[in-house]
Scaffold this motif. Structure first.
Motif, PDB file in Angstrom:
ATOM      1  N   ALA A   1      -4.017  -2.181  -4.654  1.00  0.00           N
ATOM      2  CA  ALA A   1      -4.289  -1.303  -3.512  1.00  0.00           C
ATOM      3  C   ALA A   1      -5.564  -0.503  -3.749  1.00  0.00           C
ATOM      4  CB  ALA A   1      -3.108  -0.361  -3.288  1.00  0.00           C
ATOM      5  N   GLU A   2      -5.714   0.006  -4.970  1.00  0.00           N
ATOM      6  CA  GLU A   2      -6.911   0.799  -5.269  1.00  0.00           C
ATOM      7  C   GLU A   2      -8.169  -0.052  -5.218  1.00  0.00           C
ATOM      8  OE1 GLU A   2      -6.186   2.587  -8.978  1.00  0.00           O
ATOM      9  OE2 GLU A   2      -4.659   3.930  -8.173  1.00  0.00           O
TER      10      GLU A   2
ATOM     11  N   LEU B   1       0.804  -1.228   0.000  1.00  0.00           N
ATOM     12  CA  LEU B   1       0.000   0.000   0.000  1.00  0.00           C
ATOM     13  C   LEU B   1       0.833   1.272   0.000  1.00  0.00           C
ATOM     14  CD1 LEU B   1      -2.899  -0.881   2.424  1.00  0.00           C
ATOM     15  CD2 LEU B   1      -2.796  -1.048  -0.029  1.00  0.00           C
TER      16      LEU B   1
ATOM     17  N   GLN C   1      -0.337  -1.063  -7.493  1.00  0.00           N
ATOM     18  CA  GLN C   1      -1.177   0.094  -7.199  1.00  0.00           C
ATOM     19  C   GLN C   1      -2.634  -0.207  -7.489  1.00  0.00           C
ATOM     20  OE1 GLN C   1       0.080   3.825  -8.947  1.00  0.00           O
ATOM     21  NE2 GLN C   1      -1.935   4.687  -8.587  1.00  0.00           N
TER      22      GLN C   1
ATOM     23  N   TYR D   1      -9.071  -0.568  -1.650  1.00  0.00           N
ATOM     24  CA  TYR D   1      -9.633   0.695  -1.141  1.00  0.00           C
ATOM     25  C   TYR D   1     -11.084   0.833  -1.583  1.00  0.00           C
ATOM     26  CZ  TYR D   1      -9.872   5.734  -0.301  1.00  0.00           C
ATOM     27  OH  TYR D   1     -10.219   6.972   0.121  1.00  0.00           O
TER      28      TYR D   1
ATOM     29  N   THR E   1       2.230   2.124  -4.152  1.00  0.00           N
ATOM     30  CA  THR E   1       1.510   3.274  -4.707  1.00  0.00           C
ATOM     31  C   THR E   1       2.396   4.508  -4.781  1.00  0.00           C
ATOM     32  OG1 THR E   1       0.762   3.888  -2.513  1.00  0.00           O
ATOM     33  CG2 THR E   1      -0.686   2.481  -3.779  1.00  0.00           C
TER      34      THR E   1
END
Lengths: 78, 250, 178
Positions: free
Chosen positions: B70-71, B52, B67, B74, B56
């Motif tokens: 991670a997105e 994370l 990334q 999220y 990113t």
């Protein structure tokens, strides 16, 4: 092997506790099956209900885990 | 006990993998000792940082692989909170995301061979669940005052049934942290113990060891699934409890 | 059972009880769990989550911007096409106007030229007519003169002094008119 009646009880108890897992299996199957039946009848509404499906499965499964835990406790901790 | 009896036949210790050992110096485990649990919690932090923070760091408009993972996480948790607990629930997004990522990463790290699974311990999961339980209860009373007790008073039921239902609701409310924690620990522990038991069979069967090894592969696949699903379930139940605290009307 | 006492004693090789229920390790686990969660929470809430949020917002903004730009470009292209079409139509109408004008001019010139030519032709024709008339007149006069002279000569030859010049002329003129 000389008998130990308490140990015998433990093993039998642990085996009986495992029946509970079968109950959980039936429960999870019912939840998933009914979800599928409903989803096939109204596929457009299915996507919004997956969270509910997982919550239902989790609740049904928790009880099976409890019985598994009882079996473990009987085997290793009592 | 069981293992002592089995003695020369199957010598399986399915629970040994969960043992907590002091890594430096041995001796009794004090609260500050650096144990294998500590080590793998540290690895969990490391993994989260790698995914994370390092993943990113480019802040690319067109995301790299890490990334976009991670997105995705999220967005997934953000949407879950918004769907289940409403807009007000988003205030608690960082905390819920912390829980989710910790459980997810610990579960997956625990699936590495010879690793240690921190989330298989009731102490850990009970702590997580109690934190959620206490936080949600305090939040419920803080936000709604005594109206929070309306959660137990099912106003849609016939009047005569309401006290009985209130007792049931109260019990189920206090069982929440128990089932919340044991579900996670039990699932993870069960999978690991089953794998270990099959591994013990494989050691005793000679050529026929192929059968348990195949089973181990299958169970391992199931465990990968379970690791993700349990993190998801823990998080979504947290959201459900949070929703009860924010909107207690029954 | 008996082995709980065994399990409680650390160091007894691989205590067979459940390690999860070994309460002597609980403070350790809980302590490190709290440490881990606090670190994770700080990392996530201070660094990771705001960063992802900004990236997502930026992307949303970039996409919106690109869409706006595309919309604008499309509008510009539309305008350019309209202008082009308009210019084309203008040019076309202007060209047809010019053509009509030119045609009219040419027609006028042509008419004038034709009129002039007609007038010239008429003048020339009249002149020629006059010239022809003069020639004819002079020819007629010469014929009369020749006829008188010839007549006088013939008359003188046939019967000298039989007639005077005046009567011969009158007779010839009456005969020529005949």
């Amino acid at each position: 092997m000389e008998g130990n009646i308490a140990e015998l009880g433990q093993y039998i108890g642990a085996g009986l506790a495992c029946i509970g897992m079968g109950g959980a299996g039936i429960g999870v199957g019912t939840v998933a099956g009914n979800f599928l039946a409903g989803a096939l009848r109204n596929p457009s509404a299915a996507a919004g209900q997956t969270a509910t499906l997982f919550i239902g499965i989790a609740f049904a499964e928790a009880l099976g885990i409890f019985s598994f835990l009882v079996a473990l406790l009987l085997m290793f901790a009592v | 006990m069981a293992t002592e009896e089995a003695g020369n036949g199957f010598n399986i210790h399915p629970m040994d993998q969960f043992e907590i050992k002091s890594l430096f110096g041995g001796g009794p485990i004090e609260w500050y000792s650096f144990t294998n649990a500590t080590l793998w919690m540290g690895f969990a932090i490391l993994a989260v940082v790698l995914l994370l923070v390092v993943g990113t760091r480019k802040r690319a408009i067109v995301p790299s692989r890490s990334q976009s993972v991670a997105e995705m996480m999220y967005g997934f948790i953000h949407k879950m909170i918004e769907d289940v607990a409403g807009k007000e629930g988003l205030k608690f997004f960082p905390y819920i995301f912390t829980l989710f990522i910790f459980i997810l990463v610990s579960n997956f790290l625990g699936l590495l061979p010879t690793s240690f699974t921190t989330t298989s311990h009731i102490a850990v999961t009970a702590m997580l669940a109690m934190a959620v339980f206490v936080a949600v209860t305090v939040l419920g009373f803080y936000k709604n005052g005594m109206k929070f007790l309306g959660l137990f008073w099912v106003s849609s039921a016939p009047l005569a049934l309401r006290p009985i239902l209130a007792v049931i609701e109260l019990i189920s409310y206090f069982v929440r942290p128990v089932s919340h924690s044991i579900r996670l620990a039990g699932n993870v522990m069960a999978g690991h113990a089953v794998i270990k038991v099959f591994a013990g069979f494989a050691g005793a069967l000679g050529v026929w060891a192929a059968l348990p090894i195949l089973s181990i592969t299958a169970v391992y696949g199931l465990e990968v699934l379970v690791a993700g699903i349990q993190a998801y379930v823990f998080t979504i139940l947290t959201c459900v409890y949070l929703n009860d605290a924010l909107h207690p009307s029954h | 059972m008996a082995d709980t006492s065994h399990g409680a004693a650390p160091g007894a090789e691989s205590a067979p009880g459940m390690p999860q229920l070994d309460f002597s390790t609980f403070p350790n686990q809980i302590f490190w769990l709290v440490v881990t969660l606090v670190i994770l929470y700080l990392i996530l809430s201070r660094v990771a989550l705001p960063r992802i949020a900004t990236v997502l917002a930026e992307r949303q903004g970039a996409i919106q911007r690109d869409l706006d730009k595309a919309e604008e470009l499309k509008r510009t292209a539309q305008d350019a096409e309209d202008a082009y079409n308009k210019a084309l139509a203008d040019a076309r109408s202007q060209a047809s106007e010019i053509v009509a004008e030119a045609k009219a001019d040419i027609q006028k010139d042509l008419d004038k030229a034709i009129a002039k030519a007609d007038a010239e032709i008429a003048a020339k024709a009249a002149e020629s007519e006059k010239a022809i008339q003069a020639i004819r007149d002079s020819a007629a006069k010469s014929v009369a003169e020749v006829a008188q002279t010839a007549t006088a000569d013939i008359v003188n030859a046939v019967m000298p002094n039989a007639a005077d010049a005046k009567s011969i002329k009158a007779a010839v003129t009456a005969r020529l008119k005949g």
